[in-house]
Motif scaffolding. Structure first.
Motif, short mmCIF file in Angstrom:
data_model
loop_
_atom_site.label_atom_id
_atom_site.label_comp_id
_atom_site.label_asym_id
_atom_site.label_seq_id
_atom_site.Cartn_x
_atom_site.Cartn_y
_atom_site.Cartn_z
N ARG A 149 50.24 -44.09 -29.90
CA ARG A 149 50.08 -44.64 -28.56
C ARG A 149 51.42 -44.63 -27.84
O ARG A 149 51.15 -44.58 -26.54
CB ARG A 149 49.62 -46.13 -28.91
N GLU A 150 52.40 -44.66 -28.37
CA GLU A 150 53.76 -44.77 -27.81
C GLU A 150 53.93 -43.45 -26.93
O GLU A 150 54.20 -43.31 -25.80
CB GLU A 150 54.92 -44.97 -28.54
N HIS A 151 53.91 -42.57 -27.76
CA HIS A 151 53.74 -40.96 -27.31
C HIS A 151 52.88 -40.70 -26.11
O HIS A 151 52.90 -39.86 -25.36
CB HIS A 151 53.65 -40.01 -28.34
N GLU A 152 51.72 -41.29 -26.29
CA GLU A 152 50.66 -40.94 -25.21
C GLU A 152 51.09 -41.76 -24.11
O GLU A 152 51.08 -41.11 -22.72
CB GLU A 152 49.32 -41.53 -25.70
N THR A 153 51.82 -42.92 -24.13
CA THR A 153 52.23 -43.58 -22.83
C THR A 153 53.38 -42.90 -22.04
O THR A 153 53.47 -42.62 -21.21
CB THR A 153 52.56 -45.21 -23.33
N VAL A 154 54.30 -42.31 -23.13
CA VAL A 154 55.25 -41.58 -22.61
C VAL A 154 54.88 -40.31 -21.96
O VAL A 154 55.03 -40.03 -20.74
CB VAL A 154 56.27 -40.92 -23.73
N ARG A 156 51.81 -39.89 -20.48
CA ARG A 156 51.38 -40.17 -19.21
C ARG A 156 52.22 -40.48 -18.28
O ARG A 156 51.76 -40.32 -17.09
CB ARG A 156 50.33 -41.51 -19.40
N LEU A 157 53.24 -41.20 -18.64
CA LEU A 157 54.31 -41.78 -17.55
C LEU A 157 55.06 -40.47 -16.98
O LEU A 157 55.18 -40.21 -15.69
CB LEU A 157 55.33 -42.59 -18.05
N HIS A 198 59.23 -35.63 -27.97
CA HIS A 198 58.50 -36.63 -26.93
C HIS A 198 59.24 -37.38 -25.91
O HIS A 198 58.62 -37.66 -24.94
CB HIS A 198 57.96 -37.77 -28.18
N SER A 243 65.29 -49.88 -23.72
CA SER A 243 64.04 -50.01 -24.30
C SER A 243 64.01 -50.08 -25.75
O SER A 243 65.03 -49.71 -26.57
CB SER A 243 63.29 -48.61 -24.20
N SER A 245 62.13 -48.99 -27.90
CA SER A 245 61.54 -47.82 -28.58
C SER A 245 62.81 -46.38 -28.56
O SER A 245 63.44 -46.11 -27.40
CB SER A 245 60.40 -46.94 -27.76
#
Length: 343
Positions: A149-154, A156-157, A198, A243, A245
């Motif tokens: 999910r974190e990688h997906e958010t990254v 998408r940003l 990522h 962050s 992360s």
């Protein structure tokens, strides 16, 4: 359950095996030779070991000590058979790792409950171990899902920044793959290579703060406009820094350093040489190469050979020489990435 009995007296083996079989459907292996018994236990770890103290070639205490040195036999219950008066032997056996004792001569009224108790203990240990494995697997899965999910958010940003910038859709994928490849050639750990893969797409996220009239301008930027444009490196750092992360912290480092130049003429900090973070030096090569070889509204794609020559000319000035050398040294892999992730 599997039970191994080691005793150099055949009549004792027969007796104990018979008593074990009366307790239930347990597999029982017997050995007169302790060395053969130890070898079998190492290859077929039993749930319970019953071993006599007095045996030729290897005492029961030595047998227990050897078992505890082996990972596969480190926590199996071990019952040692001793004479009632051998207290010192029992103390030594406990020190070696024995779990419980049986007294000679074997009495079924003592034998049965002790064996049942040890088998219950073993069953509990196995159940606890399985539960621990299940929990560990659940934690690994939850961590994997969180990272996904974190990688997906990254990503998408990063895509959001791409939508504001007239660059091709696969640019961030290719340059991230180039970056991970270069990190591998430079000897970075597998974990850091994965993190860079990522984090690299976030290199230009600061363009979210660049005005459209500058970002989308077709012609050459004026000196004042160029100053504003270059602020995207610092803006990206401000967006991503601090962050929790590790991926975003690396992305912040990349955002603020990938426009630095090896000779110190870059921006925003004018860092030079090794003062530029390695991930920034890596992404500088990957980003420029892909930008040159990609078509833009304001320019055609350069041939690979021309982009290759540009990197070579910039070696030691714009780019870290080692990064250029390793990138060009992996040319076949670079071309494979380029072909796989076409626009």
């Amino acid at each position: 359950m599997n039970i191994a009995i080691i005793d150099d007296t055949p009549v004792n083996l027969v007796l104990m095996k018979s008593l074990v079989q009366r307790l239930g459907l347990h597999e029982c292996m017997t050995f007169e030779d302790p060395l053969l018994g130890l070898s079998w236990c190492l290859d077929n770890p039993p749930d319970l070991i019953i071993v006599d103290y007095m045996m030729p070639g290897m005492s029961g205490i030595d047998f227990v000590r050897r078992c505890r040195l082996e990972t596969v036999l480190s926590d199996q219950p071990v019952i040692m058979v001793t004479a009632a008066a051998e207290k010192e032997v029992r103390y030594a056996a406990l020190e070696a790792g024995a779990t419980d004792f049986l007294t000679k001569p074997i009495d079924k009224n003592e034998f049965n409950p002790r064996i049942r108790n040890m088998l219950k203990l073993r069953a509990s240990m196995v159940a606890t171990s399985r539960r621990a494995e299940e929990l560990d697997q659940a934690v690994r899965q939850a961590t994997s899902d969180l990272l996904a999910r974190e990688h997906e958010t990254v990503m998408r940003l990063a895509r959001a920044a791409e939508f504001r910038d007239p660059e091709t859709g696969s640019h961030i994928v290719r340059m991230a793959r180039y970056s991970a490849l270069l990190a591998n050639k430079l000897g970075m750990s597998a974990a850091d290579q994965e993190m860079l893969l990522h984090a690299a797409p976030m290199h230009d996220v600061g363009k979210l703060g660049t005005p459209d009239f500058i970002l989308l301008k077709q012609g050459k930027l004026t000196p004042d406009e160029l100053i504003i444009m270059r602020k995207h490196a610092a803006i990206g750092y401000e967006i991503l820094k601090d962050s929790a992360s590790p991926v975003l912290r690396m992305a912040a480092e990349i955002a603020v350093s990938h426009h630095e130049k090896f000779d110190g003429s870059g921006y925003p900090r004018g860092l030079k040489g090794d003062a530029i973070p390695l991930v920034g030096r890596i992404v500088a090569v990957a980003d420029v190469f892909d930008a040159l070889t990609s078509q833009r509204p304001y320019k055609p794609a350069w041939p690979n050979e021309q982009a290759q020559a540009f990197l070579t000319r910039g070696r030691g000035q714009h780019f870290d020489p080692q990064c250029v050398d390793e990138f060009l040294g992996a040319w076949d892999e670079v071309l494979a990435i380029q072909a796989l992730y076409q626009d």
